[in-house]
Design a protein around this motif. Structure first.
Motif, PDB file in Angstrom:
ATOM      1  N   ALA A 208      74.591  11.423 105.991  1.00 51.23           N
ATOM      2  CA  ALA A 208      74.747   9.983 105.724  1.00 51.23           C
ATOM      3  C   ALA A 208      76.002   9.430 106.408  1.00 51.23           C
ATOM      4  CB  ALA A 208      74.831   9.751 104.219  1.00 51.23           C
ATOM      5  N   THR A 209      75.837   8.266 107.021  1.00 51.12           N
ATOM      6  CA  THR A 209      76.959   7.540 107.635  1.00 51.12           C
ATOM      7  C   THR A 209      76.730   6.055 107.349  1.00 51.12           C
ATOM      8  OG1 THR A 209      75.754   7.188 109.686  1.00 51.12           O
ATOM      9  CG2 THR A 209      77.123   9.172 109.588  1.00 51.12           C
ATOM     10  N   LYS A 210      77.722   5.219 107.750  1.00 54.97           N
ATOM     11  CA  LYS A 210      77.523   3.766 107.553  1.00 54.97           C
ATOM     12  C   LYS A 210      76.272   3.296 108.295  1.00 54.97           C
ATOM     13  CE  LYS A 210      82.262   2.119 106.981  1.00 54.97           C
ATOM     14  NZ  LYS A 210      83.159   2.998 107.748  1.00 54.97           N
ATOM     15  N   GLU A 211      76.014   3.900 109.460  1.00 50.76           N
ATOM     16  CA  GLU A 211      74.896   3.438 110.300  1.00 50.76           C
ATOM     17  C   GLU A 211      73.538   3.687 109.624  1.00 50.76           C
ATOM     18  OE1 GLU A 211      77.637   5.000 111.755  1.00 50.76           O
ATOM     19  OE2 GLU A 211      78.169   2.928 112.272  1.00 50.76           O
ATOM     20  N   ASN A 212      73.409   4.821 108.927  1.00 50.53           N
ATOM     21  CA  ASN A 212      72.080   5.095 108.338  1.00 50.53           C
ATOM     22  C   ASN A 212      72.071   4.892 106.817  1.00 50.53           C
ATOM     23  OD1 ASN A 212      73.266   7.386 107.270  1.00 50.53           O
ATOM     24  ND2 ASN A 212      72.480   8.762 108.853  1.00 50.53           N
ATOM     25  N   LEU A 213      73.142   4.298 106.271  1.00 47.90           N
ATOM     26  CA  LEU A 213      73.241   4.172 104.806  1.00 47.90           C
ATOM     27  C   LEU A 213      72.078   3.389 104.202  1.00 47.90           C
ATOM     28  CD1 LEU A 213      75.153   4.986 102.479  1.00 47.90           C
ATOM     29  CD2 LEU A 213      76.257   2.754 102.730  1.00 47.90           C
ATOM     30  N   SER A 214      71.572   2.409 104.963  1.00 43.36           N
ATOM     31  CA  SER A 214      70.483   1.602 104.386  1.00 43.36           C
ATOM     32  C   SER A 214      69.217   2.443 104.180  1.00 43.36           C
ATOM     33  CB  SER A 214      70.178   0.406 105.288  1.00 43.36           C
ATOM     34  OG  SER A 214      69.831   0.879 106.564  1.00 43.36           O
ATOM     35  N   ASN A 215      69.140   3.600 104.860  1.00 46.59           N
ATOM     36  CA  ASN A 215      67.976   4.476 104.642  1.00 46.59           C
ATOM     37  C   ASN A 215      68.133   5.336 103.391  1.00 46.59           C
ATOM     38  OD1 ASN A 215      67.085   3.573 107.089  1.00 46.59           O
ATOM     39  ND2 ASN A 215      67.875   5.341 108.236  1.00 46.59           N
ATOM     40  N   CYS A 216      69.342   5.365 102.829  1.00 48.28           N
ATOM     41  CA  CYS A 216      69.582   6.199 101.641  1.00 48.28           C
ATOM     42  C   CYS A 216      69.143   5.412 100.411  1.00 48.28           C
ATOM     43  CB  CYS A 216      71.066   6.569 101.525  1.00 48.28           C
ATOM     44  SG  CYS A 216      71.668   7.512 102.934  1.00 48.28           S
ATOM     45  N   LEU A 217      68.070   5.837  99.795  1.00 45.06           N
ATOM     46  CA  LEU A 217      67.502   5.091  98.671  1.00 45.06           C
ATOM     47  C   LEU A 217      68.022   5.656  97.357  1.00 45.06           C
ATOM     48  CD1 LEU A 217      63.869   4.914 100.059  1.00 45.06           C
ATOM     49  CD2 LEU A 217      65.707   3.228 100.327  1.00 45.06           C
ATOM     50  N   GLY A 218      67.574   5.056  96.259  1.00 45.60           N
ATOM     51  CA  GLY A 218      67.949   5.572  94.949  1.00 45.60           C
ATOM     52  C   GLY A 218      67.375   6.969  94.730  1.00 45.60           C
ATOM     53  N   CYS A 219      67.909   7.646  93.714  1.00 49.47           N
ATOM     54  CA  CYS A 219      67.431   9.004  93.403  1.00 49.47           C
ATOM     55  C   CYS A 219      66.258   8.899  92.431  1.00 49.47           C
ATOM     56  CB  CYS A 219      68.567   9.807  92.765  1.00 49.47           C
ATOM     57  SG  CYS A 219      67.957  11.332  92.059  1.00 49.47           S
ATOM     58  N   ASP A 220      65.060   9.219  92.928  1.00 46.75           N
ATOM     59  CA  ASP A 220      63.894   9.021  92.046  1.00 46.75           C
ATOM     60  C   ASP A 220      63.670  10.183  91.084  1.00 46.75           C
ATOM     61  OD1 ASP A 220      63.021  10.812  93.872  1.00 46.75           O
ATOM     62  OD2 ASP A 220      61.479   9.538  94.761  1.00 46.75           O
ATOM     63  N   SER A 221      64.559  11.175  91.116  1.00 45.94           N
ATOM     64  CA  SER A 221      64.419  12.300  90.181  1.00 45.94           C
ATOM     65  C   SER A 221      65.151  12.035  88.865  1.00 45.94           C
ATOM     66  CB  SER A 221      64.969  13.574  90.840  1.00 45.94           C
ATOM     67  OG  SER A 221      65.035  14.611  89.916  1.00 45.94           O
ATOM     68  N   VAL A 222      66.356  11.424  88.957  1.00 42.51           N
ATOM     69  CA  VAL A 222      67.130  11.240  87.725  1.00 42.51           C
ATOM     70  C   VAL A 222      66.404  10.249  86.807  1.00 42.51           C
ATOM     71  CG1 VAL A 222      68.639   9.381  88.626  1.00 42.51           C
ATOM     72  CG2 VAL A 222      69.499  10.942  86.871  1.00 42.51           C
ATOM     73  N   LEU A 223      66.377  10.554  85.526  1.00 40.92           N
ATOM     74  CA  LEU A 223      65.685   9.780  84.485  1.00 40.92           C
ATOM     75  C   LEU A 223      64.155   9.833  84.628  1.00 40.92           C
ATOM     76  CD1 LEU A 223      67.927   6.534  84.374  1.00 40.92           C
ATOM     77  CD2 LEU A 223      68.187   8.632  83.064  1.00 40.92           C
ATOM     78  N   GLN A 224      63.671  10.639  85.577  1.00 42.56           N
ATOM     79  CA  GLN A 224      62.215  10.812  85.721  1.00 42.56           C
ATOM     80  C   GLN A 224      61.801  12.238  85.379  1.00 42.56           C
ATOM     81  OE1 GLN A 224      60.431  12.730  88.262  1.00 42.56           O
ATOM     82  NE2 GLN A 224      58.475  12.097  87.373  1.00 42.56           N
ATOM     83  N   THR A 225      62.586  13.218  85.857  1.00 43.05           N
ATOM     84  CA  THR A 225      62.281  14.617  85.556  1.00 43.05           C
ATOM     85  C   THR A 225      63.265  15.134  84.504  1.00 43.05           C
ATOM     86  OG1 THR A 225      61.432  15.033  87.773  1.00 43.05           O
ATOM     87  CG2 THR A 225      62.130  16.951  86.521  1.00 43.05           C
ATOM     88  N   TYR A 226      62.748  15.752  83.492  1.00 43.59           N
ATOM     89  CA  TYR A 226      63.597  16.400  82.476  1.00 43.59           C
ATOM     90  C   TYR A 226      63.331  17.900  82.563  1.00 43.59           C
ATOM     91  CZ  TYR A 226      65.049  11.897  80.999  1.00 43.59           C
ATOM     92  OH  TYR A 226      65.623  10.657  81.017  1.00 43.59           O
ATOM     93  N   VAL A 227      64.428  18.659  82.563  1.00 44.29           N
ATOM     94  CA  VAL A 227      64.311  20.080  82.887  1.00 44.29           C
ATOM     95  C   VAL A 227      64.728  20.933  81.697  1.00 44.29           C
ATOM     96  CG1 VAL A 227      64.968  21.873  84.528  1.00 44.29           C
ATOM     97  CG2 VAL A 227      64.999  19.484  85.248  1.00 44.29           C
ATOM     98  N   MET A 228      63.803  21.757  81.224  1.00 45.24           N
ATOM     99  CA  MET A 228      64.172  22.774  80.231  1.00 45.24           C
ATOM    100  C   MET A 228      64.682  23.971  81.018  1.00 45.24           C
ATOM    101  SD  MET A 228      60.848  22.499  77.718  1.00 45.24           S
ATOM    102  CE  MET A 228      61.361  23.862  76.666  1.00 45.24           C
ATOM    103  N   GLN A 229      66.006  24.188  80.969  1.00 45.30           N
ATOM    104  CA  GLN A 229      66.591  25.256  81.771  1.00 45.30           C
ATOM    105  C   GLN A 229      66.600  26.576  81.006  1.00 45.30           C
ATOM    106  OE1 GLN A 229      70.314  23.723  83.821  1.00 45.30           O
ATOM    107  NE2 GLN A 229      69.805  21.997  82.522  1.00 45.30           N
TER     108      GLN A 229
END
Ligand code: SF4
Ligand code: SF4
Length: 352
Positions: A208-229
């Motif tokens: 990731a850099t300033k140039e490609n930052l707009s391609n960095c989206l939100g994290c679709d795993s957090v608050l979606q996957t719950y893990v029994m470790q």
């Protein structure tokens, strides 16, 4: 938003780490697994988690690890139980068990008979030090012959030996009819150091850099996957940072309704909501605007390494503590756009 038990309105996944033990011992293993790790989840706890996931209308269940197939009997019990509850199941494995095509066929047959719906394999330069690529190919060939898609996650690093191309040009894959070859789907994902200060080398344009930052989206795993470790903790994402970031652990597999409690606690935390809608790279970039000593550009090819950095770096945490609330309106707007506006527009319904 934070007290709404349906927020975010995603289809949730339950990930189950039956064990942290693994047949391999990859450097920088995101789950810190190894043949010596003895943490195991009790099967009675797994079954209770599956029951609760069904009651809470989770979308699916993923068995991962460690290497889930090392607890073969319990894995089959859990897949059968999830299937009986109407929960589709996926297995993530390094394919150490597929020493020949016959072995692969036999194991896969039992998994499918138990109700398994999807299987993903992991490989790459680090993995093949312990599990030969031929085992992954045997497993993938058996998978497509039995009518499933073989998803293969390949470590992405600079100048790798194992690549998407080397898998697709393997002799056993090329011998398959074209219709089955098309069901073998390798995809490359950056292999990350666990230390947020170590900079790995990736192909051009990945970090990731300033140039490609707009391609960095939100994290679709957090608050979606719950893990029994395997150690009894419950994770609020399935990312590689989850075992290293104590704040991403939101409960324990204890008592009743432990998933419901974990979902409530995770949804109460603004930083997790911020991660979900903006992603760790944008949070680091925002923090660097407040404190120019925070360097981040060109350092992170894998977002979970950026996430470990933002949780561990005292400077970043200080900026978040002092100024993070200024981001609340923007994060809430992104949440509304993604959760309500865009789905309503796509479905043709009135925007709430
Ligand atoms: S195969 Fe996967 S779980 Fe096992 S040590 Fe390697 S990265 Fe970790
Ligand atoms: S970016 Fe952070 S929250 Fe998202 S999956 Fe990775 S470790 Fe988890």
């Amino acid at each position: 938003m934070e007290n709404d038990p349906t927020f975010p309105s995603v289809e949730r996944t339950l990930s189950v780490m039956l064990t942290f033990a693994c047949s391999a011992e990859c450097r920088d293993c995101g789950t810190i697994s190894s043949p010596r790790n003895r943490h195991n989840l009790a099967i009675a706890d797994v079954l209770r988690g599956l029951d609760e996931a069904a009651r809470l209308q989770f979308h699916n269940v993923v068995f991962t690890g460690g290497e889930a197939t090392l607890r073969w009997g319990e894995l089959l019990i859990a897949i059968r139980h999830a299937t009986a509850l109407g929960l589709p199941t996926r297995l993530v494995t390094n394919a150490h068990w597929a020493k020949s095509l016959d072995d692969a066929d036999a194991r896969l047959g039992v998994l499918l008979e138990a109700g398994l719906k999807e299987i993903n394999f992991s490989t790459g330069d680090e993995h093949v030090r312990f599990v030969p690529l031929d085992h992954v190919i045997n497993a993938a060939v058996a998978t497509v012959r039995q009518g499933l898609t073989a998803y293969i996650m390949v470590e992405l690093r600079s100048e790798p030996l194992v690549t998407r191309k080397s898998i697709l040009s393997h002799r056993l894959v090329e011998q398959l009819p074209l219709s089955l070859q098309a069901l073998i789907k390798p995809s490359e994902s950056p292999w990350m150091p666990l230390d947020p200060g170590r900079v790995a080398s990736y192909p051009e344009g990945i970090a990731a850099t300033k140039e490609n930052l707009s391609n960095c989206l939100g994290c679709d795993s957090v608050l979606q996957t719950y893990v029994m470790q395997a150690d009894g903790r419950i994770g609020a994402c399935c990312g590689l940072g989850m075992r290293m970031i104590k704040e991403l652990n939101v409960g324990r597999v204890e008592g009743s309704n432990f998933l419901e409690g974990a979902i409530r606690d995770a949804g109460d935390d603004f930083l997790k909501i911020w991660l979900r809608y903006k992603g760790p790279e944008k949070i680091l970039a925002w923090a660097a605007k407040h404190d120019p000593e925070i360097k981040w550009e060109g350092m992170y090819g894998h977002r979970c390494q950026a996430c470990i950095r933002l949780y561990r770096d005292a400077r970043v945490r200080r900026v978040i503590a002092r100024s993070g609330l200024e981001m609340m309106p923007e994060v809430i707007q992104s949440a509304w756009l993604q959760e309500q506006y865009i789905p309503s527009k796509l479905s043709g319904k009135a925007v709430p």
